[in-house]
Motif scaffolding. Structure first.
Motif, PDB file in Angstrom:
ATOM      1  N   VAL A 108       0.845  -1.201   0.000  1.00 18.27           N
ATOM      2  CA  VAL A 108       0.000   0.000   0.000  1.00 18.27           C
ATOM      3  C   VAL A 108       0.877   1.247   0.000  1.00 18.27           C
ATOM      4  CG1 VAL A 108      -1.626   1.375   1.360  1.00 18.27           C
ATOM      5  CG2 VAL A 108      -1.996  -1.082   1.097  1.00 18.27           C
ATOM      6  N   ARG A 116      -2.719  -0.932  -5.795  1.00 18.85           N
ATOM      7  CA  ARG A 116      -4.123  -1.163  -5.478  1.00 18.85           C
ATOM      8  C   ARG A 116      -4.315  -2.615  -5.061  1.00 18.85           C
ATOM      9  NH1 ARG A 116      -5.470   3.322  -4.137  1.00 18.85           N
ATOM     10  NH2 ARG A 116      -7.631   2.583  -4.147  1.00 18.85           N
ATOM     11  N   ASN A 117      -5.526  -2.948  -4.612  1.00 20.46           N
ATOM     12  CA  ASN A 117      -5.759  -4.297  -4.094  1.00 20.46           C
ATOM     13  C   ASN A 117      -5.469  -5.385  -5.128  1.00 20.46           C
ATOM     14  OD1 ASN A 117      -6.504  -3.142  -1.710  1.00 20.46           O
ATOM     15  ND2 ASN A 117      -8.686  -3.621  -1.858  1.00 20.46           N
ATOM     16  N   LYS A 128      -8.237  -7.556   1.243  1.00 21.87           N
ATOM     17  CA  LYS A 128      -9.179  -6.702   1.976  1.00 21.87           C
ATOM     18  C   LYS A 128      -9.255  -7.097   3.442  1.00 21.87           C
ATOM     19  CE  LYS A 128     -12.105  -5.633  -2.025  1.00 21.87           C
ATOM     20  NZ  LYS A 128     -13.456  -5.798  -2.642  1.00 21.87           N
ATOM     21  N   TYR A 170      -8.265  -4.626   6.485  1.00 23.90           N
ATOM     22  CA  TYR A 170      -9.208  -4.287   7.555  1.00 23.90           C
ATOM     23  C   TYR A 170      -8.560  -4.491   8.920  1.00 23.90           C
ATOM     24  CZ  TYR A 170     -13.224  -4.429  10.660  1.00 23.90           C
ATOM     25  OH  TYR A 170     -14.084  -4.196  11.699  1.00 23.90           O
ATOM     26  N   TYR A 219      -5.948  -1.776   9.541  1.00 19.30           N
ATOM     27  CA  TYR A 219      -6.572  -0.501   9.908  1.00 19.30           C
ATOM     28  C   TYR A 219      -6.972  -0.509  11.385  1.00 19.30           C
ATOM     29  CZ  TYR A 219      -7.204   0.889   4.967  1.00 19.30           C
ATOM     30  OH  TYR A 219      -7.016   1.250   3.655  1.00 19.30           O
ATOM     31  N   VAL A 269      -6.007   3.550  11.766  1.00 22.92           N
ATOM     32  CA  VAL A 269      -6.128   4.387  10.567  1.00 22.92           C
ATOM     33  C   VAL A 269      -7.413   4.008   9.833  1.00 22.92           C
ATOM     34  CG1 VAL A 269      -3.635   4.645  10.351  1.00 22.92           C
ATOM     35  CG2 VAL A 269      -4.768   2.792   9.146  1.00 22.92           C
ATOM     36  N   LYS A 270      -7.862   4.903   8.962  1.00 18.62           N
ATOM     37  CA  LYS A 270      -9.134   4.677   8.280  1.00 18.62           C
ATOM     38  C   LYS A 270      -9.009   4.647   6.762  1.00 18.62           C
ATOM     39  CE  LYS A 270     -11.783   6.908  11.968  1.00 18.62           C
ATOM     40  NZ  LYS A 270     -12.729   8.007  12.322  1.00 18.62           N
ATOM     41  N   THR A 271      -7.894   5.115   6.217  1.00 18.49           N
ATOM     42  CA  THR A 271      -7.752   5.191   4.768  1.00 18.49           C
ATOM     43  C   THR A 271      -6.396   4.665   4.328  1.00 18.49           C
ATOM     44  OG1 THR A 271      -6.766   7.410   4.737  1.00 18.49           O
ATOM     45  CG2 THR A 271      -9.180   7.277   4.757  1.00 18.49           C
ATOM     46  N   ARG A 272      -6.286   4.380   3.037  1.00 17.06           N
ATOM     47  CA  ARG A 272      -5.013   3.918   2.474  1.00 17.06           C
ATOM     48  C   ARG A 272      -3.958   5.015   2.596  1.00 17.06           C
ATOM     49  NH1 ARG A 272      -6.334  -0.567  -0.912  1.00 17.06           N
ATOM     50  NH2 ARG A 272      -4.318  -0.515  -1.968  1.00 17.06           N
ATOM     51  N   THR A 273      -4.390   6.258   2.441  1.00 20.07           N
ATOM     52  CA  THR A 273      -3.441   7.371   2.540  1.00 20.07           C
ATOM     53  C   THR A 273      -2.845   7.451   3.938  1.00 20.07           C
ATOM     54  OG1 THR A 273      -4.645   8.631   0.861  1.00 20.07           O
ATOM     55  CG2 THR A 273      -3.163   9.862   2.296  1.00 20.07           C
ATOM     56  N   GLU A 274      -3.693   7.320   4.972  1.00 15.97           N
ATOM     57  CA  GLU A 274      -3.190   7.350   6.346  1.00 15.97           C
ATOM     58  C   GLU A 274      -2.225   6.197   6.593  1.00 15.97           C
ATOM     59  OE1 GLU A 274      -6.345   7.415   9.160  1.00 15.97           O
ATOM     60  OE2 GLU A 274      -7.288   9.209   8.339  1.00 15.97           O
TER      61      GLU A 274
END
Length: 211
Positions: free
Chosen positions: A159, A164-165, A180, A184, A187, A192-197
């Motif tokens: 990531v 991407r996945n 996925k 999950y 995260y 964290v909540k997003t791929r960017t984070e």
């Protein structure tokens, strides 16, 4: 009767703890599923002890502990957790957590821990105390990625490279659905909540070059 406030975002855990404490000398006076609601409930119900899940929406159990101690609230706090990474362990011990109960085996350990704490003892598994002591003595900065499994770390690394996945699945020879699942759980562990984070955290935690 010792009054207890319970905060856990999983209804089956709340039900399980309630069942363990039923017909004992501990009484649950309030339950909540969010950390910020837990702090408000502490003020409203003034329990003798608090049981906080480590990971909850709003505030984590450790953040609730830190907020309480910062405000001068020294009442006993027990943390419930499935696992505990170095950073959370150090934060919990440094802020005077009274007990840590692992969810695997909590049915047997929780009541014993609460009674020990009520008697002025600390109820923290010996291996966790040794780990916290070693980290403090060695002057180590807790690794925020220390809680990840090998596969979770591999997916997180991909990531951070911008994949991407589907591309991660091809690179690591797994299905997109498995990617996925690993994302999950990653995260959840890292908060964290997003791929960017996640990517930013991976880059911040990467070893620094000497050049």
């Amino acid at each position: 009767m010792t009054s207890v406030l319970l905060a856990d975002d999983h209804s089956f855990m709340r039900a399980g703890v309630s069942a363990v404490l039923r017909d004992t000398d501990f009484e649950i006076v309030a339950t909540t599923s969010r950390g910020d609601d837990a702090l408000a409930a502490v003020k409203r119900h003034d329990p003798d002890m608090c049981i906080f899940d480590i990971r909850m929406p709003g505030k984590s159990g450790v953040e609730c502990l830190i907020d309480m101690r910062s405000s001068g609230d020294t009442r006993p706090v027990v943390l419930l957790t499935a696992e505990l990474d170095d950073r959370l362990l150090i934060d919990a011990v440094r802020n005077g957590v009274n007990g840590i109960v692992l969810k695997d085996g909590a049915e047997d350990a929780l009541l014993h821990s609460l009674r020990a704490i009520r008697n002025g003892e600390r109820a923290i598994p010996r291996d966790l105390l040794h780990r916290a002591l070693s980290l403090s003595i060695d002057g180590q900065s807790p690794d925020p990625l220390g809680s990840l499994t090998r596969r979770e770390r591999q997916v997180a690394d991909q990531v951070s490279l911008g994949l991407r996945n589907r591309e991660i699945a091809e690179t690591l020879a797994m299905s997109e659905g498995t990617v996925k699942v690993y994302l999950y759980s990653t995260y959840q562990k890292l908060g964290v909540k997003t791929r960017t984070e996640l990517a930013l955290l991976m880059h911040r935690s990467a070893p620094k070059s000497d050049t």
